[in-house]
Design an enzyme around this catalytic site. Structure first.
Site, PDB file in Angstrom:
ATOM      1  N   HIS A   1      -9.584  -1.821  17.871  1.00 17.56           N
ATOM      2  CA  HIS A   1     -10.275  -0.526  17.983  1.00 17.56           C
ATOM      3  C   HIS A   1     -11.618  -0.736  18.678  1.00 17.56           C
ATOM      4  CE1 HIS A   1      -8.129   1.913  14.595  1.00 17.56           C
ATOM      5  NE2 HIS A   1      -7.306   1.452  15.504  1.00 17.56           N
TER       6      HIS A   1
ATOM      7  N   TYR B   1     -15.023   8.835  10.357  1.00 16.90           N
ATOM      8  CA  TYR B   1     -15.912   8.912   9.201  1.00 16.90           C
ATOM      9  C   TYR B   1     -16.533  10.313   9.221  1.00 16.90           C
ATOM     10  CZ  TYR B   1     -15.915   3.758   8.766  1.00 16.90           C
ATOM     11  OH  TYR B   1     -15.559   2.438   8.592  1.00 16.90           O
TER      12      TYR B   1
ATOM     13  N   PRO C   1     -17.860   0.056   0.040  1.00 15.51           N
ATOM     14  CA  PRO C   1     -16.918  -0.174   1.147  1.00 15.51           C
ATOM     15  C   PRO C   1     -17.210   0.609   2.423  1.00 15.51           C
ATOM     16  CG  PRO C   1     -15.919   1.193  -0.544  1.00 15.51           C
ATOM     17  CD  PRO C   1     -17.241   0.770  -1.088  1.00 15.51           C
TER      18      PRO C   1
ATOM     19  N   LYS D   1     -17.450  -4.109   5.125  1.00 18.57           N
ATOM     20  CA  LYS D   1     -18.010  -5.459   5.261  1.00 18.57           C
ATOM     21  C   LYS D   1     -17.450  -6.494   4.287  1.00 18.57           C
ATOM     22  CE  LYS D   1     -20.734  -4.685   8.594  1.00 18.57           C
ATOM     23  NZ  LYS D   1     -20.208  -5.124   9.867  1.00 18.57           N
TER      24      LYS D   1
ATOM     25  N   TYR E   1     -21.849  -2.644  12.870  1.00 16.10           N
ATOM     26  CA  TYR E   1     -20.477  -2.355  12.442  1.00 16.10           C
ATOM     27  C   TYR E   1     -19.536  -3.484  12.847  1.00 16.10           C
ATOM     28  CZ  TYR E   1     -16.329   0.331  11.200  1.00 16.10           C
ATOM     29  OH  TYR E   1     -15.160   0.753  10.605  1.00 16.10           O
TER      30      TYR E   1
HETATM   31  P1  RFL Z   1     -10.902 -11.328  -4.090  1.00 14.31           P
HETATM   32  O1  RFL Z   1     -10.027 -10.733  -3.020  1.00 14.31           O
HETATM   33  O2  RFL Z   1     -11.296 -10.491  -5.231  1.00 14.31           O
HETATM   34  O3  RFL Z   1     -10.123 -12.618  -4.613  1.00 14.31           O
HETATM   35  C1  RFL Z   1     -10.508 -13.302  -5.784  1.00 14.31           C
HETATM   36  C2  RFL Z   1      -9.292 -14.021  -6.327  1.00 14.31           C
HETATM   37  O4  RFL Z   1      -9.681 -14.802  -7.454  1.00 14.31           O
HETATM   38  C3  RFL Z   1      -8.721 -14.624  -8.490  1.00 14.31           C
HETATM   39  N1  RFL Z   1      -9.399 -14.960  -9.765  1.00 14.31           N
HETATM   40  C4  RFL Z   1      -9.227 -16.142 -10.401  1.00 14.31           C
HETATM   41  N2  RFL Z   1      -8.483 -17.203 -10.111  1.00 14.31           N
HETATM   42  C5  RFL Z   1      -8.519 -18.267 -10.990  1.00 14.31           C
HETATM   43  N3  RFL Z   1      -9.274 -18.261 -12.121  1.00 14.31           N
HETATM   44  C6  RFL Z   1     -10.045 -17.192 -12.443  1.00 14.31           C
HETATM   45  N4  RFL Z   1     -10.784 -17.201 -13.538  1.00 14.31           N
HETATM   46  C7  RFL Z   1     -10.039 -16.072 -11.568  1.00 14.31           C
HETATM   47  N5  RFL Z   1     -10.676 -14.861 -11.572  1.00 14.31           N
HETATM   48  C8  RFL Z   1     -10.267 -14.214 -10.476  1.00 14.31           C
HETATM   49  C9  RFL Z   1      -8.293 -13.170  -8.347  1.00 14.31           C
HETATM   50  O5  RFL Z   1      -7.037 -12.921  -8.959  1.00 14.31           O
HETATM   51  C10 RFL Z   1      -8.241 -13.045  -6.823  1.00 14.31           C
HETATM   52  O6  RFL Z   1      -6.974 -13.387  -6.295  1.00 14.31           O
HETATM   53  O7  RFL Z   1     -12.244 -11.948  -3.472  1.00 14.31           O
HETATM   54  P2  RFL Z   1     -12.556 -12.584  -2.012  1.00 14.31           P
HETATM   55  O8  RFL Z   1     -11.519 -13.601  -1.639  1.00 14.31           O
HETATM   56  O9  RFL Z   1     -13.985 -12.942  -2.059  1.00 14.31           O
HETATM   57  O10 RFL Z   1     -12.344 -11.405  -0.963  1.00 14.31           O
HETATM   58  C11 RFL Z   1     -13.215 -10.311  -0.931  1.00 14.31           C
HETATM   59  C12 RFL Z   1     -12.461  -9.019  -0.587  1.00 14.31           C
HETATM   60  O11 RFL Z   1     -11.287  -8.920  -1.384  1.00 14.31           O
HETATM   61  C13 RFL Z   1     -13.335  -7.790  -0.851  1.00 14.31           C
HETATM   62  O12 RFL Z   1     -14.651  -7.988  -0.343  1.00 14.31           O
HETATM   63  C14 RFL Z   1     -12.831  -6.513  -0.201  1.00 14.31           C
HETATM   64  O13 RFL Z   1     -11.478  -6.279  -0.413  1.00 14.31           O
HETATM   65  C15 RFL Z   1     -13.665  -5.360  -0.788  1.00 14.31           C
HETATM   66  N6  RFL Z   1     -12.935  -4.125  -0.803  1.00 14.31           N
HETATM   67  C16 RFL Z   1     -12.849  -3.419   0.336  1.00 14.31           C
HETATM   68  N7  RFL Z   1     -13.545  -3.827   1.423  1.00 14.31           N
HETATM   69  C17 RFL Z   1     -13.465  -3.147   2.551  1.00 14.31           C
HETATM   70  O14 RFL Z   1     -14.076  -3.558   3.528  1.00 14.31           O
HETATM   71  N8  RFL Z   1     -12.690  -1.996   2.622  1.00 14.31           N
HETATM   72  C18 RFL Z   1     -11.973  -1.534   1.557  1.00 14.31           C
HETATM   73  O15 RFL Z   1     -11.273  -0.536   1.645  1.00 14.31           O
HETATM   74  C19 RFL Z   1     -12.047  -2.238   0.356  1.00 14.31           C
HETATM   75  N9  RFL Z   1     -11.360  -1.809  -0.720  1.00 14.31           N
HETATM   76  C20 RFL Z   1     -12.269  -3.669  -1.963  1.00 14.31           C
HETATM   77  C21 RFL Z   1     -11.464  -2.523  -1.887  1.00 14.31           C
HETATM   78  C22 RFL Z   1     -12.384  -4.337  -3.198  1.00 14.31           C
HETATM   79  C23 RFL Z   1     -11.739  -3.888  -4.347  1.00 14.31           C
HETATM   80  N10 RFL Z   1     -11.969  -4.568  -5.602  1.00 14.31           N
HETATM   81  C24 RFL Z   1     -12.458  -5.947  -5.578  1.00 14.31           C
HETATM   82  C25 RFL Z   1     -12.101  -3.908  -6.809  1.00 14.31           C
HETATM   83  C26 RFL Z   1     -10.767  -2.079  -3.005  1.00 14.31           C
HETATM   84  C27 RFL Z   1     -10.888  -2.754  -4.243  1.00 14.31           C
HETATM   85  C28 RFL Z   1     -10.068  -2.227  -5.409  1.00 14.31           C
HETATM   86  C1  PHB Z   2      -9.782   0.714   5.117  1.00 11.04           C
HETATM   87  O1  PHB Z   2      -8.996   0.780   6.096  1.00 11.04           O
HETATM   88  O2  PHB Z   2      -9.376   0.508   3.960  1.00 11.04           O
HETATM   89  C2  PHB Z   2     -11.233   0.904   5.347  1.00 11.04           C
HETATM   90  C3  PHB Z   2     -11.697   1.040   6.635  1.00 11.04           C
HETATM   91  C4  PHB Z   2     -13.059   1.227   6.864  1.00 11.04           C
HETATM   92  C5  PHB Z   2     -13.933   1.273   5.792  1.00 11.04           C
HETATM   93  C6  PHB Z   2     -13.456   1.114   4.494  1.00 11.04           C
HETATM   94  C7  PHB Z   2     -12.095   0.937   4.263  1.00 11.04           C
HETATM   95  O3  PHB Z   2     -15.249   1.480   6.034  1.00 11.04           O
END
Ligand code: RFL
Ligand code: PHB
Length: 379
Positions: A72, A192, A281, A285, A373
């Site tokens: 994109h 957005y 979110p 980032k 961004y």
């Molecule tokens: P993760 O992906 O949370 O992975 C952590 C892993 O550690 C495991 N774990 C353990 N393993 C062993 N022993 C323990 N005691 C443990 N405790 C936990 C967990 O099961 C898991 O597999 O962290 P990581 O790798 O740092 O990655 C970060 C990203 O996942 C996160 O920053 C993003 O996904 C944030 N986020 C979003 N970011 C966006 O940019 N756009 C989004 O739409 C978006 N949606 C989200 C999200 C984060 C969410 N969380 C954490 C609640 C939606 C959700 C629901």
């Molecule tokens: C997503 O595709 O889940 C998404 C994209 C952009 C954002 C947050 C989430 O700023």
């Protein structure tokens, strides 16, 4: 020199770190509390920055991303009922990719299994002792002594509680209702929307799957949002753009919070990704910061392994936190500029609109926005 790194968590941070260390000839064991299927299906982020894609390419983990990822070159900002494009590629030469976190995780797990490297599912880590010497990972009634341990176990893991200090926190008075729909994306790029009814975001997972979000009050129960209500509200918030309704396959409410650890190191225990910092979110980032952390950490361990020098490892926490605070700043700006606060005044709304007009009419402001961004290169 031989070295063993214990990695807690098989999210994107832990898996990518394991891959980069393997390519550098460094041994690692990855501990994951959940099962493979759970980790591969967990719906989260969707946007990869240029630097994240570059790291995945260098890691030999981008074959499917090259085929299926959607580049994109910009986004639309909707305000005052009309759409205004911000062109990233024209202003900065950088772009972003749509490629879901679930797919990044699947690709990295497949590589680790194909290489026959230790990846222990259903193995929760309960603690880490001796962090000032050779740290010991505790799991079930077993232990593993390592040279270094990296907590990649997210915001709800154990590692961040082992680092002294309470960290810096900001909560927000809104949540997102997120849906996945079997429907073509509303637009070929992300949209957005700022609207008097609240923020909305139209993203996608593929040319046939839409991912959309609506600002809702904290504590919202998703069962109060039947599908018809969701489509009507999305339609009301997107101005010129018209959502394409289709079957909704997932619906959930995500709270928003920012938190940054005071340090990403305690002795020989390091924090990376969500274990060290989370962002709301809105700026997309979270996943990219996790990838940037482990890119730095892998380079630091490689430098130590190849030269015996601790210089990069000693610099890791400060170097990473500078980038993290920059991303916190951008995510906070995006969140407060696009959402309607419960106590928002007309004055606040005029300030938001003035800022959005500035980004969409001044090339200098658009360039600065696009730089934040699309992300800054690791280092
Ligand atoms: P993760 O992906 O949370 O992975 C952590 C892993 O550690 C495991 N774990 C353990 N393993 C062993 N022993 C323990 N005691 C443990 N405790 C936990 C967990 O099961 C898991 O597999 O962290 P990581 O790798 O740092 O990655 C970060 C990203 O996942 C996160 O920053 C993003 O996904 C944030 N986020 C979003 N970011 C966006 O940019 N756009 C989004 O739409 C978006 N949606 C989200 C999200 C984060 C969410 N969380 C954490 C609640 C939606 C959700 C629901
Ligand atoms: C997503 O595709 O889940 C998404 C994209 C952009 C954002 C947050 C989430 O700023």
């Amino acid at each position: 020199m031989s070295m063993l790194v214990g990695i807690i968590g098989a999210g994107p941070a832990g898996l990518l770190l394991g891959r980069l260390l393997h390519l550098a000839g460094i041994d690692a064991v990855v501990f994951e509390s959940r099962g493979r299927e759970h980790v591969e299906q967990r719906q989260r982020a969707g946007i990869l920055e240029q630097a994240t894609v570059d790291t995945l390419r260098r890691a030999g983990a981008a074959d499917r991303l090259e085929r299926e990822g959607l580049p994109h070159d910009g986004i639309d900002l909707v305000f005052d009922g009309s759409a205004h494009r911000v062109d990233f590629f024209d202003t900065t030469g950088s772009r972003v990719w749509i490629y879901a976190q679930t797919e990044v995780v699947k690709d990295l797990i497949a590589l680790r299994i194909a290489d026959d490297l230790p990846l222990l599912f259903d193995t929760p880590v309960s603690g880490v002792s001796d962090v000032d010497g050779r740290p010991v990972v505790h799991h079930g009634d077993r232990t593993l002594a390592c040279d270094y341990v990296v907590g990649c176990d997210g915001f709800h893991g154990v590692a961040r509680s082992l680092v002294p200090g309470t960290g810096f926190e900001r909560s927000f008075p809104h949540s997102w209702l997120g849906i996945m729909a079997e429907a073509p994306p509303m637009h070929h790029e992300l949209v957005y929307a700022h609207s008097p009814r609240g923020f909305a975001l139209a993203s996608m997972r593929s040319p046939s799957v839409s991912r959309m979000y609506l600002q809702v009050p904290n504590g919202t129960d998703p069962t109060h949002w039947p599908d018809d209500r969701i489509w009507a509200e999305l339609t009301a918030r997107f101005g010129d753009h018209r959502p394409n309704p289709g079957p909704i396959t997932a619906k959930s409410v995500l709270p928003m919070r920012a938190w940054v650890s005071p340090t990403l190191r305690h002795g020989n225990l390091f924090l990376a990704g969500d274990a060290g910092h989370i962002v709301p979110p809105t700026g997309a980032k979270g996943l990219n910061l996790a990838a940037a952390d482990v890119t730095l950490l892998a380079a630091a361990f490689t430098h130590l392994h190849d030269t015996g020098s601790l210089a990069l490892l000693d610099a890791y926490s400060d170097t990473s936190l500078r980038r993290v605070w920059r991303a916190e700043q951008f995510s906070h700006f995006m969140t407060t500029t696009l959402h309607v606060a419960p106590d928002q005044t007309d004055f606040d709304t005029h300030l938001q609109l003035a800022r959005l007009r500035q980004i969409t009419t001044s090339r200098a402001a658009a360039t600065s926005f696009a730089e934040e961004y699309t992300g800054i290169a690791a280092g």
